[in-house]
Enzyme design. Structure first.
Site, PDB file in Angstrom:
ATOM      1  N   ARG A  45      -4.020 -48.238 -78.201  1.00 13.82           N
ATOM      2  CA  ARG A  45      -3.136 -49.151 -77.477  1.00 13.82           C
ATOM      3  C   ARG A  45      -3.354 -50.556 -78.021  1.00 13.82           C
ATOM      4  O   ARG A  45      -4.442 -50.885 -78.502  1.00 13.82           O
ATOM      5  CB  ARG A  45      -3.445 -49.133 -75.986  1.00 13.82           C
ATOM      6  CG  ARG A  45      -3.277 -47.769 -75.316  1.00 13.82           C
ATOM      7  CD  ARG A  45      -3.657 -47.869 -73.840  1.00 13.82           C
ATOM      8  NE  ARG A  45      -3.451 -46.607 -73.134  1.00 13.82           N
ATOM      9  CZ  ARG A  45      -4.399 -45.682 -72.948  1.00 13.82           C
ATOM     10  NH1 ARG A  45      -5.625 -45.901 -73.431  1.00 13.82           N
ATOM     11  NH2 ARG A  45      -4.141 -44.568 -72.292  1.00 13.82           N
TER      12      ARG A  45
ATOM     13  N   LYS B   1      -7.520 -47.427 -70.503  1.00 17.86           N
ATOM     14  CA  LYS B   1      -7.053 -47.621 -69.134  1.00 17.86           C
ATOM     15  C   LYS B   1      -8.106 -47.103 -68.149  1.00 17.86           C
ATOM     16  O   LYS B   1      -8.784 -46.130 -68.408  1.00 17.86           O
ATOM     17  CB  LYS B   1      -5.741 -46.868 -68.912  1.00 17.86           C
ATOM     18  CG  LYS B   1      -4.524 -47.563 -69.524  1.00 17.86           C
ATOM     19  CD  LYS B   1      -3.252 -46.847 -69.128  1.00 17.86           C
ATOM     20  CE  LYS B   1      -2.023 -47.577 -69.637  1.00 17.86           C
ATOM     21  NZ  LYS B   1      -0.767 -46.864 -69.274  1.00 17.86           N
TER      22      LYS B   1
ATOM     23  N   HIS C 271       3.316 -49.845 -79.205  1.00 17.17           N
ATOM     24  CA  HIS C 271       3.248 -48.549 -78.543  1.00 17.17           C
ATOM     25  C   HIS C 271       4.078 -47.501 -79.290  1.00 17.17           C
ATOM     26  O   HIS C 271       3.828 -46.301 -79.165  1.00 17.17           O
ATOM     27  CB  HIS C 271       3.707 -48.669 -77.092  1.00 17.17           C
ATOM     28  CG  HIS C 271       2.836 -47.914 -76.133  1.00 17.17           C
ATOM     29  ND1 HIS C 271       1.495 -48.197 -75.953  1.00 17.17           N
ATOM     30  CD2 HIS C 271       3.095 -46.850 -75.337  1.00 17.17           C
ATOM     31  CE1 HIS C 271       0.980 -47.357 -75.070  1.00 17.17           C
ATOM     32  NE2 HIS C 271       1.929 -46.524 -74.689  1.00 17.17           N
TER      33      HIS C 271
ATOM     34  N   ARG D  31       1.742 -45.836 -81.514  1.00 14.30           N
ATOM     35  CA  ARG D  31       0.914 -44.890 -80.758  1.00 14.30           C
ATOM     36  C   ARG D  31       1.687 -43.593 -80.522  1.00 14.30           C
ATOM     37  O   ARG D  31       1.152 -42.496 -80.677  1.00 14.30           O
ATOM     38  CB  ARG D  31       0.484 -45.529 -79.433  1.00 14.30           C
ATOM     39  CG  ARG D  31      -0.331 -44.630 -78.518  1.00 14.30           C
ATOM     40  CD  ARG D  31      -0.850 -45.466 -77.347  1.00 14.30           C
ATOM     41  NE  ARG D  31      -1.245 -44.674 -76.203  1.00 14.30           N
ATOM     42  CZ  ARG D  31      -2.466 -44.152 -76.038  1.00 14.30           C
ATOM     43  NH1 ARG D  31      -3.383 -44.313 -76.978  1.00 14.30           N
ATOM     44  NH2 ARG D  31      -2.753 -43.471 -74.949  1.00 14.30           N
TER      45      ARG D  31
ATOM     46  N   HIS E 217      -5.652 -39.677 -72.479  1.00 11.50           N
ATOM     47  CA  HIS E 217      -4.863 -39.376 -71.291  1.00 11.50           C
ATOM     48  C   HIS E 217      -5.727 -38.593 -70.295  1.00 11.50           C
ATOM     49  O   HIS E 217      -6.338 -37.578 -70.655  1.00 11.50           O
ATOM     50  CB  HIS E 217      -3.640 -38.528 -71.638  1.00 11.50           C
ATOM     51  CG  HIS E 217      -2.560 -39.299 -72.324  1.00 11.50           C
ATOM     52  ND1 HIS E 217      -1.539 -38.699 -73.037  1.00 11.50           N
ATOM     53  CD2 HIS E 217      -2.331 -40.641 -72.409  1.00 11.50           C
ATOM     54  CE1 HIS E 217      -0.736 -39.628 -73.525  1.00 11.50           C
ATOM     55  NE2 HIS E 217      -1.196 -40.817 -73.149  1.00 11.50           N
TER      56      HIS E 217
ATOM     57  N   TYR F 112       5.101 -35.290 -75.526  1.00 12.37           N
ATOM     58  CA  TYR F 112       5.193 -35.263 -76.979  1.00 12.37           C
ATOM     59  C   TYR F 112       5.601 -33.895 -77.510  1.00 12.37           C
ATOM     60  O   TYR F 112       6.037 -33.777 -78.653  1.00 12.37           O
ATOM     61  CB  TYR F 112       3.861 -35.700 -77.602  1.00 12.37           C
ATOM     62  CG  TYR F 112       3.549 -37.140 -77.306  1.00 12.37           C
ATOM     63  CD1 TYR F 112       4.251 -38.167 -77.929  1.00 12.37           C
ATOM     64  CD2 TYR F 112       2.591 -37.490 -76.367  1.00 12.37           C
ATOM     65  CE1 TYR F 112       3.990 -39.491 -77.640  1.00 12.37           C
ATOM     66  CE2 TYR F 112       2.326 -38.815 -76.075  1.00 12.37           C
ATOM     67  CZ  TYR F 112       3.033 -39.811 -76.712  1.00 12.37           C
ATOM     68  OH  TYR F 112       2.783 -41.114 -76.407  1.00 12.37           O
TER      69      TYR F 112
END
Length: 307
Positions: free
Chosen positions: A150, A181, A249, A252, A275, A284
């Site tokens: 990120r 995150k 992004h 990414r 994630h 994806y």
């Protein structure tokens, strides 16, 4: 004017004068309420006798006709406001739209570059740029696309590991240690091209950075901001001849899509991206299917229509 039309007109006057809504908003309310009145008329019920079952049926009909979940939600919002007003004036005992929800819209596909465009961006060299800044930008692109980081993780990288560092690169081990995150740390492998770009940047970084601990710095020697990377990447993608302006992004997304296309390993992509939920990564697979569909259309004899 029949009773239903009179109620609609009174409500529109209320939002136009009492709530002072813009003319365009009132016009949209009128269109939505005209649809409501048409549905009620077709069902043989006055507006004040509409039930939640009616509303759910009409929602299903709109959805079946191709209207988006977001569009239906806006219509329901207008109907809900109308029945709330009717309730305040004692015309209905309950709001039939209150607990009716619009269908969920499918999650939009993330925008990813094709492999050729991603490689063109990564390989691009600006001959007119400051060589120091060019080395920096090349390393940033390699980390965004080559590691799937990120932009916040990239700007948080420091030159050296330490308790105060949010992230760092271990060149010898070929690993990036980042703070993602939820303040979750993860380790991501760094490829050969990215390691080479990082070494070239570190070889010229010293005079520009001074004592600043940040890995990536701007002209003033301070930690580079996420906004600066956005602007530099947008400019770089235009110089490389890409039709779509590229943002961090997107690289990414491209990383995730291209790794999944090559490996088919969804769990590995989940770990690389950091994630917490596999459902976030599964989007994806839709990009991967699009890639397969394009390959089929281009290569399979049965994909071509006969003239």
């Amino acid at each position: 004017m029949d009773a239903d039309a009179a109620l609609v007109e009174q409500y529109l006057e209320h939002v136009r004068v009492g709530k002072r809504l813009a003319a365009r908003t009132v016009e949209l309310y009128a269109l939505d309420l005209a649809k409501l009145a048409e549905n009620a008329r077709a069902a043989g019920v006055p507006l004040v006798r509409v039930q939640p079952a009616h509303v759910r049926r009409w929602v299903a009909q709109m959805h079946g006709a191709g209207r988006s979940g977001r569009g239906i939600a806006l219509i329901l919002s207008g109907w809900r406001g109308f029945y709330k007003w009717l309730g305040l004036h004692g015309k209905v005992d309950s709001n039939p739209v209150q607990d009716v929800k619009a269908p969920k819209s499918p999650r939009p596909l993330p925008k990813a570059l094709g492999v050729d465009d991603a490689m063109r961006l990564a390989d691009h060299v600006d001959p007119d740029a400051d060589p120091v800044l060019e080395a920096r930008d090349a390393a940033i692109v390699e980390l965004l696309y080559g590691c799937g980081l990120r932009v916040g993780e990239v700007v948080g990288l420091d030159v050296q590991a330490g308790s105060a560092a949010r992230g760092w690169i271990d060149l010898d081990a070929g690993e990036a240690h980042v703070l993602g995150k939820g303040s979750k740390r993860r380790t991501v492998p760094v490829g050969k091209q990215a390691l080479q770009a990082l070494r070239e940047w570190l070889a010229v970084r010293g005079p520009l950075a001074g004592t600043e601990p940040a890995l990536f710095v701007g002209r003033g020697g301070r930690r580079l901001s996420a906004q600066s990377i956005w602007l530099r990447l947008r400019r770089r993608s235009a110089q490389a001849g890409l039709a779509t302006p590229v943002h961090p992004h997107m690289l990414r997304h491209s990383f995730a899509s291209h790794v999944l296309q090559s490996s088919g390993d969804l769990r590995a992509v989940q770990e690389l991206l950091g994630h917490a939920n596999i459902g976030t990564t599964q989007v994806y697979t839709r990009l991967d299917f699009q890639h397969l569909a394009k390959a089929y259309d281009a290569a399979h004899p049965r994909a071509h229509r006969r003239k």
